[in-house]
Enzyme design. Structure first.
Site, short mmCIF file in Angstrom:
data_model
loop_
_atom_site.label_atom_id
_atom_site.label_comp_id
_atom_site.label_asym_id
_atom_site.label_seq_id
_atom_site.Cartn_x
_atom_site.Cartn_y
_atom_site.Cartn_z
N GLY B 12 -5.74 4.53 -11.52
CA GLY B 12 -6.60 3.68 -12.16
C GLY B 12 -8.12 4.67 -11.03
N ASN B 106 2.65 2.38 -7.24
CA ASN B 106 3.78 2.45 -6.34
C ASN B 106 4.22 3.89 -7.04
OD1 ASN B 106 3.05 -0.09 -6.28
ND2 ASN B 106 4.84 -0.69 -6.46
N THR B 131 -2.97 0.24 -3.57
CA THR B 131 -2.39 -0.62 -4.29
C THR B 131 -3.50 -1.63 -4.13
OG1 THR B 131 -0.81 -1.99 -5.06
CG2 THR B 131 -0.69 -0.56 -3.33
N ILE B 132 -3.91 -2.97 -4.60
CA ILE B 132 -4.52 -3.87 -4.48
C ILE B 132 -3.16 -5.13 -4.21
CG2 ILE B 132 -5.57 -4.12 -6.75
CD1 ILE B 132 -3.92 -5.53 -8.67
N ASP B 133 -2.15 -4.44 -4.66
CA ASP B 133 -0.30 -6.00 -3.87
C ASP B 133 -0.13 -5.88 -2.31
OD1 ASP B 133 -0.49 -5.80 -7.08
OD2 ASP B 133 0.69 -4.47 -7.13
N GLY B 177 -0.48 -9.04 -7.93
CA GLY B 177 0.26 -9.47 -6.46
C GLY B 177 1.58 -8.46 -7.12
N GLU B 233 1.43 -13.78 -10.76
CA GLU B 233 2.01 -12.87 -11.74
C GLU B 233 3.80 -12.92 -11.92
OE1 GLU B 233 0.51 -9.21 -12.57
OE2 GLU B 233 1.01 -8.51 -10.67
#
Lengths: 248, 248
Positions: B12, B106, B131-133, B177, B233
């Site tokens: 994105g 990823n 990555t937001i994670d 996450g 999540e």
């Protein structure tokens, strides 16, 4: 002679509930001869006779509440039944309250009317609108509309950046607004140039066919290679049916 | 001797793709002896040999791109098959490119590894995480984590105001996450006092039973009359199963 009034909130807590609370309390002080109570957590608090004295807070505190998120007084989505309305009127009159201000959306405005009818002239009931839809006749814009207009202007502007950056050329953004076009129209507010999203806006006040939309998209796509569409949740097709309902 | 490199985005479009693009282009200029191309719309642009010359933009323009939303270069979620990887290597070598920077999450990092394996030593492949994670080993924090941490800190703070204002005492906010707790932990960042939301935070690195959560909620509820829970999540129950999967 002092007139006693009460403020009752309904619906989701937002900063506009607090702003309306502060506005009402400050205006009644300026008018003089008023005393204002607040029902904790809406109708539930009224039936439980759980009141706050809204004459007590300082002007400074009221001005701070006006800018605060949530609801200082508390709100609820508690709906009254017939016996509940009668009990509400009885409690209000017992406390010498002759004016009830009901602050909320469509459901709360219907409740205001029902409360007035139940009281049959013994009670003045005044609705203070709180709706993002901006669909209350006789108002210019309702508290709640400004922030949602800003939200959707930003959301569609951001979706436009995705649309420009990805090889997925057509995006549809469905807005709130029930069956009025105010929120959908607001998606145009963050456009800087004719190439910016949204490229097409459909307002529920005007029916539109799938074929007409496809032709519009084709035209935009040939010009820009992409297209962002803003459409209201209450959009209807050329037959007056909810748009796209047959696809679901 | 000039080394030719290429930048390929995946996933994105966000401002961090643009910031990484600008950072890479500016750093290679400072290092000297580098020339940088960019593939339009990710791997799709690479296979179509649709390149932008990233040596051309001025430093000022690159610094403006770094702050812009979307993706100036374009991204895609196009996944390569085996033949695609071989074609990609062939095209890169034909253009004299010996270093490929892959910027994404990823999936893009896996693609970087696969591209390197396919090239078998003829190509240097470097992953730039997005990555937001925040789950890339060897990094302190990844581009993308900061903005999502801010988003969830605000979202849970706002949910806390709803929780305080409505008679619906227990709220659960599920965060992103994947199976790491960084995003969930960030929900604590906007708390000003111990009474502020979230009151309970569960991190997926530690399994937890429904019974333990209920006991925790009971304790908070008795103290405050309300409770906001932040949970990831990827949370697992005491048996290692996805939490709550049996309820769905």
């Amino acid at each position: 002679m002092i007139r006693r009034a009460i403020l009752i909130h309904g619906g989701g807590p937002t900063a506009v509930l607090n702003a309306s609370l502060a506005g009402l309390a400050l205006e009644l002080r300026r008018a003089g001869h008023w005393s204002l109570l607040g029902a904790r957590f809406g109708f539930a608090g009224l039936l439980a006779e759980d009141f706050l004295d809204l004459d007590a807070p300082s002007e400074t505190l009221l001005e701070q509440i006006a800018l605060a998120p949530g609801s200082a007084l508390g709100s609820s989505r508690h709906a009254l039944d017939e016996a509940g309305y009668e009990q509400a009127v009885r409690i209000l009159l017992q406390h010498g309250i002759t004016t009830a201000f009901l602050n909320g959306g469509n459901g709360t405005m219907r409740a205001a009317r029902h409360l007035a009818e139940t009281a049959g002239g013994r009670l003045q009931v005044i609705g203070i609108p709180k709706t993002i839809d901006n669909d209350i006749p006789g108002t210019d814009h309702t508290p709640g509309y400004g922030s949602v207009a800003r939200f959707f202007a930003h959301a569609v502007r951001d979706a436009g950046e995705d649309n420009r950056s990805l090889p997925s050329p057509v995006m549809v953004v469905e807005t709130l607004g029930r069956d009025t076009g105010w929120v959908t129209a607001a998606t145009a507010l963050a456009r800087h140039s004719p190439e910016d999203a949204p490229h097409l806006i459909y307002l529920p006040e005007q029916k539109v066919s799938l074929e007409a939309i496809c032709n519009d998209v084709e035209r935009v796509f040939r010009r820009l290679g992409r297209c962002v569409i803003a459409v209201c949740e209450g959009q209807r097709d050329e037959n007056g049916h909810p748009f796209g309902a047959d696809v679901q």
